[in-house]
Design a protein around this motif. Structure first.
Motif, PDB file in Angstrom:
ATOM      1  N   ARG A 212       0.843  -1.200   0.000  1.00  0.00           N
ATOM      2  CA  ARG A 212       0.000   0.000   0.000  1.00  0.00           C
ATOM      3  C   ARG A 212       0.871   1.239   0.000  1.00  0.00           C
ATOM      4  NH1 ARG A 212      -4.131  -0.798   3.817  1.00  0.00           N
ATOM      5  NH2 ARG A 212      -3.624  -2.974   3.725  1.00  0.00           N
TER       6      ARG A 212
ATOM      7  N   ASP B 139       0.304   5.581   0.532  1.00  0.00           N
ATOM      8  CA  ASP B 139      -0.583   6.675   0.889  1.00  0.00           C
ATOM      9  C   ASP B 139      -0.007   7.955   0.283  1.00  0.00           C
ATOM     10  OD1 ASP B 139      -2.146   8.656   2.058  1.00  0.00           O
ATOM     11  OD2 ASP B 139      -2.184   7.662   4.019  1.00  0.00           O
TER      12      ASP B 139
ATOM     13  N   HIS C  31      -1.329  10.988   0.521  1.00  0.00           N
ATOM     14  CA  HIS C  31      -1.709  12.202   1.260  1.00  0.00           C
ATOM     15  C   HIS C  31      -0.478  13.073   1.492  1.00  0.00           C
ATOM     16  CE1 HIS C  31      -5.289   9.938   2.809  1.00  0.00           C
ATOM     17  NE2 HIS C  31      -5.824  11.126   2.648  1.00  0.00           N
TER      18      HIS C  31
ATOM     19  N   ILE D  66      -3.760   4.831  -1.876  1.00  0.00           N
ATOM     20  CA  ILE D  66      -4.627   5.736  -1.131  1.00  0.00           C
ATOM     21  C   ILE D  66      -4.366   7.164  -1.614  1.00  0.00           C
ATOM     22  CG2 ILE D  66      -5.251   6.604   1.153  1.00  0.00           C
ATOM     23  CD1 ILE D  66      -4.027   3.871   2.209  1.00  0.00           C
ATOM     24  N   THR D  67      -5.411   7.792  -2.130  1.00  0.00           N
ATOM     25  CA  THR D  67      -5.291   9.163  -2.626  1.00  0.00           C
ATOM     26  C   THR D  67      -5.911  10.151  -1.658  1.00  0.00           C
ATOM     27  OG1 THR D  67      -7.400   9.076  -3.791  1.00  0.00           O
ATOM     28  CG2 THR D  67      -5.440   8.387  -5.022  1.00  0.00           C
ATOM     29  N   GLY D  68      -6.831   9.696  -0.854  1.00  0.00           N
ATOM     30  CA  GLY D  68      -7.645  10.589  -0.046  1.00  0.00           C
ATOM     31  C   GLY D  68      -8.782  11.091  -0.910  1.00  0.00           C
TER      32      GLY D  68
ATOM     33  N   GLY E 283     -10.836   2.609   2.380  1.00  0.00           N
ATOM     34  CA  GLY E 283     -10.732   3.992   1.923  1.00  0.00           C
ATOM     35  C   GLY E 283     -11.789   4.413   0.936  1.00  0.00           C
TER      36      GLY E 283
ATOM     37  N   ALA F 139      -9.463   5.679  -2.420  1.00  0.00           N
ATOM     38  CA  ALA F 139      -8.395   4.694  -2.590  1.00  0.00           C
ATOM     39  C   ALA F 139      -8.747   3.770  -3.762  1.00  0.00           C
ATOM     40  CB  ALA F 139      -8.208   3.874  -1.315  1.00  0.00           C
TER      41      ALA F 139
END
Length: 143
Positions: A52, A54, A56, A85-87, A127, A131
């Motif tokens: 994964r 992230d 952010h 994960i992009t937010g 997410g 995500a």
């Protein structure tokens, strides 16, 4: 005939190798290069997540570089399903964040398109729309 021509012609024809420019455009949830069962499992979040990242807090350029490096390292490590994960990046005006909007395009650009088979929004526990589950191609070993 003993010269092997008949045996050679009896072999099934190999599918032509696709050039990068011939790869179909990927979109969220569309999994053209995957069997139906795998596509459903990807969308439902039922494939094991083997890595994964992230994104952010990254700038657009930092996020692009980090994503490309992560996908390359994941494929090199023989990972098949990863979480990006992009937010959600929801803004007061209702628009979404820059990175969230760019990531699907980055999946379709070289060199990432050569690594990604399919991607889908994540399940809420991972997410949701902030995500993506990403299914990676197996890395081919060259002789």
């Amino acid at each position: 005939p003993e010269d092997g021509r008949e045996a050679a012609s009896a072999r099934p024809a190999r599918a032509p190798v696709r050039r990068r420019s011939e790869w179909p455009q990927l979109s969220v949830g569309a999994a053209a290069g995957v069997d139906r069962r795998t596509a459903v499992r990807l969308k439902r979040g039922q494939l094991p997540i083997e890595g994964r990242i992230d994104l952010h807090g990254h700038t657009r350029d930092e996020a692009h570089r980090a994503l490309t490096a992560f996908l390359a390292a994941s494929q090199d490590a023989a990972r098949r399903c990863v979480l990006v994960i992009t937010g959600k990046g929801l803004r007061a005006d209702g628009s979404s964040g820059v990175i969230r909007a760019e990531v699907p395009r980055w999946f379709n650009q070289s060199p990432n398109r050569g690594r990604v088979i399919a991607f889908s929004h994540a399940a809420p526990r991972d997410g949701g729309r902030g995500a993506y589950y990403v299914l990676l191609k197996k890395k081919r070993m060259r002789a």
